[in-house]
Motif scaffolding. Structure first.
Motif, PDB file in Angstrom:
ATOM      1  N   GLU A  71      -7.314 -16.293 -23.623  1.00  0.00           N
ATOM      2  CA  GLU A  71      -6.125 -15.719 -24.261  1.00  0.00           C
ATOM      3  C   GLU A  71      -6.313 -15.638 -25.773  1.00  0.00           C
ATOM      4  N   LEU A  72      -6.914 -16.670 -26.355  1.00  0.00           N
ATOM      5  CA  LEU A  72      -7.173 -16.660 -27.790  1.00  0.00           C
ATOM      6  C   LEU A  72      -8.137 -15.530 -28.151  1.00  0.00           C
ATOM      7  N   CYS A  73      -9.164 -15.348 -27.335  1.00  0.00           N
ATOM      8  CA  CYS A  73     -10.123 -14.260 -27.580  1.00  0.00           C
ATOM      9  C   CYS A  73      -9.416 -12.913 -27.621  1.00  0.00           C
ATOM     10  N   ALA A  74      -8.477 -12.719 -26.701  1.00  0.00           N
ATOM     11  CA  ALA A  74      -7.748 -11.444 -26.644  1.00  0.00           C
ATOM     12  C   ALA A  74      -6.911 -11.231 -27.896  1.00  0.00           C
ATOM     13  N   LYS A  75      -6.270 -12.302 -28.377  1.00  0.00           N
ATOM     14  CA  LYS A  75      -5.451 -12.183 -29.585  1.00  0.00           C
ATOM     15  C   LYS A  75      -6.317 -11.884 -30.806  1.00  0.00           C
ATOM     16  N   LEU A  76      -7.449 -12.553 -30.904  1.00  0.00           N
ATOM     17  CA  LEU A  76      -8.334 -12.322 -32.046  1.00  0.00           C
ATOM     18  C   LEU A  76      -8.964 -10.931 -31.972  1.00  0.00           C
ATOM     19  N   ALA A  77      -9.227 -10.448 -30.765  1.00  0.00           N
ATOM     20  CA  ALA A  77      -9.776  -9.105 -30.600  1.00  0.00           C
ATOM     21  C   ALA A  77      -8.788  -8.062 -31.102  1.00  0.00           C
ATOM     22  N   ALA A  78      -7.514  -8.240 -30.776  1.00  0.00           N
ATOM     23  CA  ALA A  78      -6.496  -7.293 -31.229  1.00  0.00           C
ATOM     24  C   ALA A  78      -6.361  -7.304 -32.746  1.00  0.00           C
ATOM     25  N   ARG A  79      -6.474  -8.490 -33.337  1.00  0.00           N
ATOM     26  CA  ARG A  79      -6.318  -8.607 -34.791  1.00  0.00           C
ATOM     27  C   ARG A  79      -7.524  -8.059 -35.536  1.00  0.00           C
ATOM     28  N   HIS A  80      -8.723  -8.305 -35.010  1.00  0.00           N
ATOM     29  CA  HIS A  80      -9.938  -8.075 -35.803  1.00  0.00           C
ATOM     30  C   HIS A  80     -10.805  -6.912 -35.321  1.00  0.00           C
ATOM     31  N   LYS A  81     -10.324  -6.105 -34.391  1.00  0.00           N
ATOM     32  CA  LYS A  81     -11.163  -5.010 -33.906  1.00  0.00           C
ATOM     33  C   LYS A  81     -11.525  -4.042 -35.034  1.00  0.00           C
ATOM     34  N   ASP A  82     -10.591  -3.771 -35.940  1.00  0.00           N
ATOM     35  CA  ASP A  82     -10.883  -2.874 -37.062  1.00  0.00           C
ATOM     36  C   ASP A  82     -11.861  -3.524 -38.045  1.00  0.00           C
ATOM     37  N   ASP A  83     -11.765  -4.838 -38.216  1.00  0.00           N
ATOM     38  CA  ASP A  83     -12.700  -5.540 -39.098  1.00  0.00           C
ATOM     39  C   ASP A  83     -14.123  -5.451 -38.551  1.00  0.00           C
ATOM     40  N   VAL A  84     -14.264  -5.663 -37.250  1.00  0.00           N
ATOM     41  CA  VAL A  84     -15.580  -5.583 -36.622  1.00  0.00           C
ATOM     42  C   VAL A  84     -16.151  -4.173 -36.756  1.00  0.00           C
ATOM     43  N   SER A  85     -15.318  -3.171 -36.528  1.00  0.00           N
ATOM     44  CA  SER A  85     -15.771  -1.783 -36.658  1.00  0.00           C
ATOM     45  C   SER A  85     -16.210  -1.489 -38.084  1.00  0.00           C
ATOM     46  N   HIS A  86     -15.448  -1.993 -39.051  1.00  0.00           N
ATOM     47  CA  HIS A  86     -15.793  -1.771 -40.459  1.00  0.00           C
ATOM     48  C   HIS A  86     -17.131  -2.420 -40.807  1.00  0.00           C
ATOM     49  N   LEU A  87     -17.334  -3.669 -40.388  1.00  0.00           N
ATOM     50  CA  LEU A  87     -18.587  -4.355 -40.694  1.00  0.00           C
ATOM     51  C   LEU A  87     -19.774  -3.625 -40.079  1.00  0.00           C
ATOM     52  N   ASN A  88     -19.645  -3.239 -38.824  1.00  0.00           N
ATOM     53  CA  ASN A  88     -20.765  -2.569 -38.157  1.00  0.00           C
ATOM     54  C   ASN A  88     -21.043  -1.192 -38.750  1.00  0.00           C
ATOM     55  N   ALA A  89     -19.983  -0.471 -39.083  1.00  0.00           N
ATOM     56  CA  ALA A  89     -20.174   0.870 -39.651  1.00  0.00           C
ATOM     57  C   ALA A  89     -20.769   0.806 -41.051  1.00  0.00           C
ATOM     58  N   THR A  90     -20.335  -0.153 -41.843  1.00  0.00           N
ATOM     59  CA  THR A  90     -20.742  -0.221 -43.246  1.00  0.00           C
ATOM     60  C   THR A  90     -22.108  -0.877 -43.431  1.00  0.00           C
ATOM     61  N   PHE A  91     -22.378  -1.918 -42.644  1.00  0.00           N
ATOM     62  CA  PHE A  91     -23.568  -2.724 -42.935  1.00  0.00           C
ATOM     63  C   PHE A  91     -24.630  -2.725 -41.828  1.00  0.00           C
ATOM     64  N   PHE A  92     -24.301  -2.163 -40.652  1.00  0.00           N
ATOM     65  CA  PHE A  92     -25.264  -2.187 -39.554  1.00  0.00           C
ATOM     66  C   PHE A  92     -25.444  -0.807 -38.926  1.00  0.00           C
ATOM     67  N   ASP A  93     -25.209   0.230 -39.714  1.00  0.00           N
ATOM     68  CA  ASP A  93     -25.432   1.617 -39.281  1.00  0.00           C
ATOM     69  C   ASP A  93     -24.705   1.954 -37.996  1.00  0.00           C
ATOM     70  N   GLY A  94     -23.561   1.343 -37.790  1.00  0.00           N
ATOM     71  CA  GLY A  94     -22.744   1.663 -36.630  1.00  0.00           C
ATOM     72  C   GLY A  94     -23.147   0.960 -35.352  1.00  0.00           C
ATOM     73  N   ALA A  95     -24.209   0.172 -35.386  1.00  0.00           N
ATOM     74  CA  ALA A  95     -24.648  -0.547 -34.188  1.00  0.00           C
ATOM     75  C   ALA A  95     -23.669  -1.666 -33.843  1.00  0.00           C
ATOM     76  N   ASP A  96     -23.618  -2.020 -32.571  1.00  0.00           N
ATOM     77  CA  ASP A  96     -22.702  -3.057 -32.096  1.00  0.00           C
ATOM     78  C   ASP A  96     -23.315  -4.432 -32.338  1.00  0.00           C
ATOM     79  N   VAL A  97     -23.339  -4.837 -33.611  1.00  0.00           N
ATOM     80  CA  VAL A  97     -23.991  -6.091 -33.999  1.00  0.00           C
ATOM     81  C   VAL A  97     -22.966  -7.217 -34.086  1.00  0.00           C
ATOM     82  N   VAL A  98     -22.027  -7.107 -35.008  1.00  0.00           N
ATOM     83  CA  VAL A  98     -20.955  -8.096 -35.117  1.00  0.00           C
ATOM     84  C   VAL A  98     -19.966  -7.836 -33.980  1.00  0.00           C
ATOM     85  N   ARG A  99     -19.583  -8.887 -33.287  1.00  0.00           N
ATOM     86  CA  ARG A  99     -18.677  -8.741 -32.147  1.00  0.00           C
ATOM     87  C   ARG A  99     -17.525  -9.737 -32.251  1.00  0.00           C
TER      88      ARG A  99
END
Length: 388
Positions: free
Chosen positions: A255-283
Motif C-alpha cells: 500500500e505504501l508503494c502505491a501511495k509513493l508511486a502516485a506521488r512520485h511518478k512525475d519525479d521519476v519520469s523527470h529524472l529518467n528523461a533529463t539524466f538517463f536519456d529516457g531509459a527506465d533507470v530510476v524506478r
C-alpha cells in the motif's frame, strides 16, 4: 599547471543514503594516489576526516553570505596547486541558488569550472533507508507509513533542478545508486578526467553502515519514545558493531508503494528523461537480487538481539549519571541565545528554566526559544522560575 589555465572542481553532492560515507572514506584513503594523478581530495581546514571534505564549506555557506575573498580562499584550498579537485558533502543537496551563485561568482574569479556528481536512489528504498537513518539518530519514533506522509524526496528533485538550471546537463554526472551498488566507485572515478591505477578498494568491501532489521527498529523506536535522542546514536552503534553484516529482513508495504508511486511518478519520469536519456533507470521500486551485498544472509533471533541490548543497557547504567550531566550540559550550550528579545518571546523568557521545566523538550534536543515560539506558547508551557 599553466598560469591562468582553468581548473575544475567536482562537487559530489550525495545524495543521502547512496553510499556517500563509503565513497568519502575511499577517496580519503586514496588521496595520495589521486594527487599523483593530478586530482586533489583535500580537507581545507582541520576537520573530521571520517566525513566528506566538503562539510566545512557546506556548513559555512548554507543559509549564509560569505565574502567572495573568503569563499574563494576555501575553494582554492581544495586544489593544493593541482588542476582538478573533489569536494564531497551530502549537505550540498540542501543548497539553493543563493549558495550556488556565491560559489559560481567566487569560482569565476579563480578560473575554476564547476562540475557536479550526484547519486540518486529508487523512491521506495530511499524512504525506508532515510526513515531508518533518522531512527538511528533519535530524530523521530514514527512508523514508516506515518513518516512517508511527508515528501522526503522533494529536496533531491529540487537540488537537481537547481543545478541543472545553473550548470547545465553537460556539467552534471548523475548516477543511479541501485545500478552501481556492487561497483559504487566505478562511475564516480570515471567522471573524473584522468585514469587511476591501483586504487585501494579495501574500505568499499567493508560494511561501514547498514539499515536496522525489523527487530532492531522496534528496539530503537521504544528507546526513542522513552529517552528522546539521548541514547539513540550510541544504541545504534552498539547494534551495528555487534552484527555489522546482518541482512535487512523488512518486508515492503504494498500500500505504501502505491501511495509513493502516485506521488512520485512525475519525479521519476523527470529524472529518467533529463539524466538517463529516457531509459527506465530510476524506478519507484525494484526487487534487489538475492546476492545484494548490503547484508549477509542469516537468521537472527529476537532473543539474541535483546540479550545484547540488555547487556549494553546494564553497562550504560553504570555511567548514566555522568552521561546525563554531559547531555544536559550540551543542550544548555546549544541554547539559541541570539533569539532572546524576539517579539514572540515573553520579555523575561528564561531558556534554561524552559528546558528544565519541560523535560520532554530537553530530551528532544530542541532549542528552547525556537520551541517556545513554535509550540510552547500555544501549549501553555512554563518558561520561567516561579517562587514556591
Amino acid at each position: 599547471m599553466v598560469a591562468g589555465a582553468d581548473r575544475v572542481l567536482y562537487f559530489h553532492t550525495g545524495t543521502w543514503k547512496t553510499g556517500s560515507t563509503a565513497l568519502q572514506l575511499f577517496l580519503h584513503n586514496n588521496s595520495a594516489a589521486m594527487a599523483a594523478a593530478g586530482v586533489s581530495f583535500e580537507f581545507p581546514v582541520k576537520s573530521d576526516t571520517s566525513t566528506g571534505n566538503g562539510e566545512y564549506l557546506s556548513q559555512r555557506l548554507f543559509g549564509n553570505y560569505v565574502a567572495p575573498a573568503e569563499l574563494g580562499g576555501i575553494l582554492d584550498a581544495y586544489f593544493m596547486g593541482r588542476g582538478f579537485a573533489v569536494c564531497s558533502s551530502e549537505r550540498f543537496t540542501m543548497f539553493t541558488q543563493k549558495e550556488w551563485l556565491q560559489i559560481i561568482d567566487a569560482a569565476a574569479g579563480l578560473n575554476i569550472k564547476i562540475r557536479t556528481i550526484t547519486y540518486v536512489r529508487d523512491i521506495v528504498p530511499f524512504y525506508y533507508s532515510w526513515h531508518a537513518q533518522l531512527f538511528k539518530e533519535g530524530a523521530h519514533n514514527c512508523d514508516i507509513s506515518t513518516y512517508s506522509q511527508r515528501d522526503c524526496y522533494r529536496p533531491i528533485i529540487d537540488s537537481l533542478r537547481c543545478m541543472h538550471e545553473l550548470f547545465g546537463r553537460e556539467a552534471m554526472t548523475v548516477i543511479h545508486y541501485e545500478s552501481t551498488i556492487k561497483n559504487i566507485d566505478g562511475p564516480f572515478m570515471a567522471a573524473l578526467p584522468v585514469q587511476f591505477e591501483e586504487l585501494d578498494r579495501t574500505i568499499l568491501a567493508q560494511q561501514v553502515n547498514r539499515s536496522p532489521t525489523q527487530i532492531e527498529l522496534e528496539i530503537m523506536r521504544e528507546a526513542v519514545q522513552l529517552t528522546g535522542c539521548q541514547i539513540a546514536a550510541d544504541l545504534w552503534d552498539h547494534l551495528l558493531k555487534t552484527r555489522p553484516d546482518l541482512k535487512v529482513d523488512r518486508e515492503v508495504d504494498v500500500e505504501l508503494c502505491a501511495k509513493l508511486a502516485a506521488r512520485h511518478k512525475d519525479d521519476v519520469s523527470h529524472l529518467n528523461a533529463t539524466f538517463f536519456d529516457g531509459a527506465d533507470v530510476v524506478r519507484i521500486f525494484q526487487e534487489q537480487p538475492a546476492d545484494d551485498p548490503q547484508g549477509a544472509p542469516g537468521v537472527e533471533t529476537p532473543q539474541a538481539v535483546y540479550r545484547g541490548v540488555a547487556r549494553w543497557c546494564l553497562s550504560r547504567l553504570a555511567a548514566s549519571q555522568d552521561s546525563s550531566i554531559i547531555f544536559i550540559a550540551e543542550q544548555l550550550r546549544q541554547i539559541d541565545w541570539k533569539k532572546i528579545g524576539h517579539p514572540a518571546l515573553p520579555a523575561d523568557f528564561d531558556p534554561i528554566a524552559y528546558l528544565l521545566s519541560n523535560p520532554d523538550v530537553l530530551k528532544s534536543g530542541a532549542r528552547p526559544c525556537e520551541h517556545y515560539m513554535d509550540h510552547g506558547r500555544h501549549e501553555g508551557r512554563r518558561w520561567r522560575w516561579e517562587s514556591r
